[in-house]
Structure formats: C-alpha cells, structure tokens
Design a protein around this motif. Structure first.
Motif, PDB file in Angstrom:
ATOM      1  N   ASP A 142      -9.756  -8.968  -1.957  1.00  0.00           N
ATOM      2  CA  ASP A 142      -9.196  -7.950  -2.840  1.00  0.00           C
ATOM      3  C   ASP A 142      -8.663  -6.794  -1.989  1.00  0.00           C
ATOM      4  OD1 ASP A 142      -8.566  -6.087  -4.780  1.00  0.00           O
ATOM      5  OD2 ASP A 142     -10.434  -6.315  -5.899  1.00  0.00           O
ATOM      6  N   ILE A 143      -7.346  -6.601  -2.001  1.00  0.00           N
ATOM      7  CA  ILE A 143      -6.739  -5.523  -1.206  1.00  0.00           C
ATOM      8  C   ILE A 143      -6.148  -4.438  -2.104  1.00  0.00           C
ATOM      9  CG2 ILE A 143      -6.249  -7.032   0.765  1.00  0.00           C
ATOM     10  CD1 ILE A 143      -3.296  -7.090  -0.200  1.00  0.00           C
ATOM     11  N   THR A 144      -6.491  -4.457  -3.379  1.00  0.00           N
ATOM     12  CA  THR A 144      -5.938  -3.500  -4.335  1.00  0.00           C
ATOM     13  C   THR A 144      -6.236  -2.069  -3.903  1.00  0.00           C
ATOM     14  OG1 THR A 144      -6.463  -5.112  -6.065  1.00  0.00           O
ATOM     15  CG2 THR A 144      -5.800  -2.913  -6.783  1.00  0.00           C
ATOM     16  N   GLY A 145      -5.192  -1.247  -3.831  1.00  0.00           N
ATOM     17  CA  GLY A 145      -5.373   0.170  -3.561  1.00  0.00           C
ATOM     18  C   GLY A 145      -5.622   0.541  -2.117  1.00  0.00           C
ATOM     19  N   LYS A 146      -5.683  -0.440  -1.209  1.00  0.00           N
ATOM     20  CA  LYS A 146      -5.896  -0.120   0.203  1.00  0.00           C
ATOM     21  C   LYS A 146      -4.652   0.541   0.782  1.00  0.00           C
ATOM     22  CE  LYS A 146      -9.291  -3.764   1.248  1.00  0.00           C
ATOM     23  NZ  LYS A 146     -10.391  -2.839   1.602  1.00  0.00           N
TER      24      LYS A 146
ATOM     25  N   ILE B 131      -3.909  -2.813   4.878  1.00  0.00           N
ATOM     26  CA  ILE B 131      -3.263  -4.001   4.318  1.00  0.00           C
ATOM     27  C   ILE B 131      -2.564  -4.788   5.417  1.00  0.00           C
ATOM     28  CG2 ILE B 131      -1.335  -4.756   2.845  1.00  0.00           C
ATOM     29  CD1 ILE B 131      -2.270  -2.709   0.790  1.00  0.00           C
ATOM     30  N   ASN B 132      -1.939  -4.087   6.362  1.00  0.00           N
ATOM     31  CA  ASN B 132      -1.333  -4.790   7.493  1.00  0.00           C
ATOM     32  C   ASN B 132      -2.402  -5.519   8.306  1.00  0.00           C
ATOM     33  OD1 ASN B 132      -0.363  -4.307  10.715  1.00  0.00           O
ATOM     34  ND2 ASN B 132       1.084  -5.326   9.346  1.00  0.00           N
ATOM     35  N   ARG B 133      -3.527  -4.874   8.539  1.00  0.00           N
ATOM     36  CA  ARG B 133      -4.609  -5.525   9.280  1.00  0.00           C
ATOM     37  C   ARG B 133      -5.194  -6.708   8.517  1.00  0.00           C
ATOM     38  NH1 ARG B 133      -7.469   0.110  11.307  1.00  0.00           N
ATOM     39  NH2 ARG B 133      -6.168   0.403  13.193  1.00  0.00           N
ATOM     40  N   ALA B 134      -5.163  -6.612   7.176  1.00  0.00           N
ATOM     41  CA  ALA B 134      -5.653  -7.733   6.362  1.00  0.00           C
ATOM     42  C   ALA B 134      -4.732  -8.932   6.448  1.00  0.00           C
ATOM     43  CB  ALA B 134      -5.810  -7.294   4.903  1.00  0.00           C
ATOM     44  N   GLY B 135      -3.405  -8.662   6.752  1.00  0.00           N
ATOM     45  CA  GLY B 135      -2.520  -9.798   6.960  1.00  0.00           C
ATOM     46  C   GLY B 135      -1.189  -9.792   6.237  1.00  0.00           C
ATOM     47  N   ILE B 136      -0.699  -8.617   5.815  1.00  0.00           N
ATOM     48  CA  ILE B 136       0.640  -8.547   5.210  1.00  0.00           C
ATOM     49  C   ILE B 136       1.545  -7.730   6.113  1.00  0.00           C
ATOM     50  CG2 ILE B 136       2.045  -7.711   3.289  1.00  0.00           C
ATOM     51  CD1 ILE B 136      -0.186  -8.274   1.401  1.00  0.00           C
TER      52      ILE B 136
ATOM     53  N   GLY C 116       0.775  -1.225   0.000  1.00  0.00           N
ATOM     54  CA  GLY C 116       0.000   0.000   0.000  1.00  0.00           C
ATOM     55  C   GLY C 116       0.810   1.279   0.000  1.00  0.00           C
ATOM     56  N   VAL C 117       2.132   1.181  -0.079  1.00  0.00           N
ATOM     57  CA  VAL C 117       2.957   2.389  -0.178  1.00  0.00           C
ATOM     58  C   VAL C 117       2.666   3.085  -1.509  1.00  0.00           C
ATOM     59  CG1 VAL C 117       5.318   3.292  -0.256  1.00  0.00           C
ATOM     60  CG2 VAL C 117       4.736   1.410   1.302  1.00  0.00           C
ATOM     61  N   TYR C 118       2.545   2.296  -2.584  1.00  0.00           N
ATOM     62  CA  TYR C 118       2.118   2.792  -3.892  1.00  0.00           C
ATOM     63  C   TYR C 118       0.764   2.185  -4.224  1.00  0.00           C
ATOM     64  CZ  TYR C 118       7.134   3.831  -4.615  1.00  0.00           C
ATOM     65  OH  TYR C 118       8.414   4.285  -4.488  1.00  0.00           O
ATOM     66  N   LYS C 119      -0.014   2.913  -5.015  1.00  0.00           N
ATOM     67  CA  LYS C 119      -1.277   2.384  -5.521  1.00  0.00           C
ATOM     68  C   LYS C 119      -1.088   2.030  -6.991  1.00  0.00           C
ATOM     69  CE  LYS C 119      -4.165   4.945  -2.264  1.00  0.00           C
ATOM     70  NZ  LYS C 119      -4.291   3.783  -1.388  1.00  0.00           N
TER      71      LYS C 119
ATOM     72  N   GLY D  37      -4.166  -3.639 -12.687  1.00  0.00           N
ATOM     73  CA  GLY D  37      -4.101  -4.943 -12.057  1.00  0.00           C
ATOM     74  C   GLY D  37      -4.782  -5.011 -10.703  1.00  0.00           C
ATOM     75  N   ARG D  38      -4.789  -6.228 -10.143  1.00  0.00           N
ATOM     76  CA  ARG D  38      -5.442  -6.492  -8.865  1.00  0.00           C
ATOM     77  C   ARG D  38      -4.523  -7.318  -7.972  1.00  0.00           C
ATOM     78  NH1 ARG D  38      -9.248  -2.953  -8.950  1.00  0.00           N
ATOM     79  NH2 ARG D  38     -10.273  -4.014  -7.194  1.00  0.00           N
ATOM     80  N   VAL D  39      -4.727  -7.171  -6.654  1.00  0.00           N
ATOM     81  CA  VAL D  39      -3.992  -7.956  -5.671  1.00  0.00           C
ATOM     82  C   VAL D  39      -4.996  -8.588  -4.721  1.00  0.00           C
ATOM     83  CG1 VAL D  39      -2.275  -7.927  -3.817  1.00  0.00           C
ATOM     84  CG2 VAL D  39      -2.005  -6.384  -5.784  1.00  0.00           C
TER      85      VAL D  39
END
Length: 252
Positions: A66-70, A75-80, A51-54, A58-60
C-alpha cells in the motif's frame, strides 16, 4: 499478484472532482495504456500514483504494498519511476551524469568519503560509471556519454529520460506522452525501444499517449478516461473499436 492495483481513486480540487472512483489493475510485465481527451485527468492520475498529489479517496497498491499517500521519494524507492511530457533532463550535465543521478539511491556513500575522495567513494563512482554505461549501451547512447544532455537530438533526449528513470531500478515505469513532438521515424524507433525495455528489463509499463498508432502498436490493454471517470477498459483493439470511445475520444 498484480503489479499495480488502483481502487476507487479520487481527488478533488476546490470541490471539483478531477478524478472520481477510478480503478485499474496492471499485471506484472504488461504494457498498458491510459488514454483520453485533453483534460480527462490522465496526468492527474500519474501525479497521484507518484505522490505529487495525495488522493482524497481510494487506495494504490504496488506489488502488494500500500503506497497510498506516500511522498514522491518513498514511492520512487518503492518502485515507481516516471518520465514527463515536457522532457526534464539535467540539461547542462553530461549524458552519463544524467543516468548516474538515477543511481544514487543504490550506490550510497558518506559525505565525508565524497569530500575527501576516499577509496570507498572512488569504488562507488566506478561502479556507478560502469552501471550507467551499461544502461546507455542498451539505448545506443554510450557513444555520446560525454555530450551535454541539451546537445542530443530530441528523440535521443527522450531515450535518455527513459534511461535515467530505469536507473532507479523501478518495478513500474510511467511514460507520460513519450512520443510528444516526435516525427514518424522517431515514433517508430520509440515503439521498438519501449518493447525492448519491457522485455530486456522485465518491466511493467504504463503510458499516457495521444499517438494512436503507437498505442495500438504496443499496448496490450487500455483504460480510457473521460472527465475524470473511466469510460472503457479492456484489450486494445476492443477498446479502440468501442463506440463510446470513438465518440468521446476519436471524434467520429
């Protein structure tokens, strides 16, 4: 279901495509390597995943979500969680407090209870201390819990950074050149640590690394990036023997 699916990811800076049409799939529990020459776009991909860059294309997907653009916090709370090529510890804090910094999302308490040192605050602090010590013990750092992080030897600072990342309870751990600056003995110990983290925490790990001994020793699968494009992917031994990879990356 894959732990991480990256589909046709891309980003441009001022018209320059730093990453273009990049795709990658990492299965749960896999130890995966992302390699390539300097400037290939590896750290840019880490920044896109965290999430440093958007992305501009594409999609992640993380574990199907789907965490694209968060943003980075979501994103850390989602699990990365990630570490960095240049160690980013809280140098003046203790080893214990560095790990506790990664636990706060999982041990919330109100500002009022913290200011007044209410029983709920003390219970949460005790629980965080216990959990942090448990994590430090895994890395053999429990005997140095009260040291300043800056006073640890370099190899142990690397371990502490991984320990702090694990404290956020991620599903996917990103390691950015974890062996950078290490001597051969420290690198060998790091390899065992990464294997242990994967097995003990049932973790999925993606790492960027230039040390080919480490890469060939622990990674089960590789993706090779060159000028923002995927050059090759597959089982580690197969990729490292790929002619295009040897020419572009290994310089032979």
């Amino acid at each position: 279901m894959a732990m991480l699916e990256v589909k046709n990811l891309g980003i441009s800076f001022g018209g320059l495509k730093a990453v273009d049409d990049f795709s990658m799939t990492i299965e749960k529990g896999q130890l995966y390597g992302l390699i390539g020459p300097n400037g290939a776009g590896k750290t840019t991909i880490f920044n896109l995943l965290t999430g440093v860059y958007k992305p501009t294309a594409g999609r992640v997907f993380l574990d199907g979500q789907d965490i694209t653009g968060k943003n980075t916090i979501d994103i850390n709370r989602a699990g990365i969680a990630r570490t960095f090529q240049n160690i980013r510890l809280f140098a003046e804090l203790s080893v214990l407090d560095n790990v506790k910094a990664g636990l706060h999302n999982h041990y919330p308490y109100s500002t009022l209870s913290g200011v007044l040192r209410l029983p709920s605050y003390r219970r949460q602090e005790k629980a965080m201390d216990d959990k942090a010590m448990e994590i430090l013990k895994v890395f053999g750092l429990d005997g140095e819990f009260d040291y300043k992080a800056s006073n640890l030897p370099y190899g142990k600072q690397r371990k502490l950074e991984i320990a702090r990342a694990l404290a956020t309870e991620p599903k996917l751990l990103l390691l950015d050149e974890p062996a950078a600056g290490m001597n051969p003995n420290e690198t060998a110990e790091l390899m065992e640590t990464i294997r242990f983290v994967r097995d003990h925490f049932d973790m999925t790990i993606l790492l960027i690394e230039h040390d080919m001994k480490l890469v060939s020793g622990i990674c089960e699968k590789l993706t090779v990036l060159n000028f923002g494009h995927m050059l090759a992917e597959g089982p580690t031994a197969e990729v490292l023997n790929n002619h295009d990879v040897i020419v572009a990356y290994l310089g032979e």
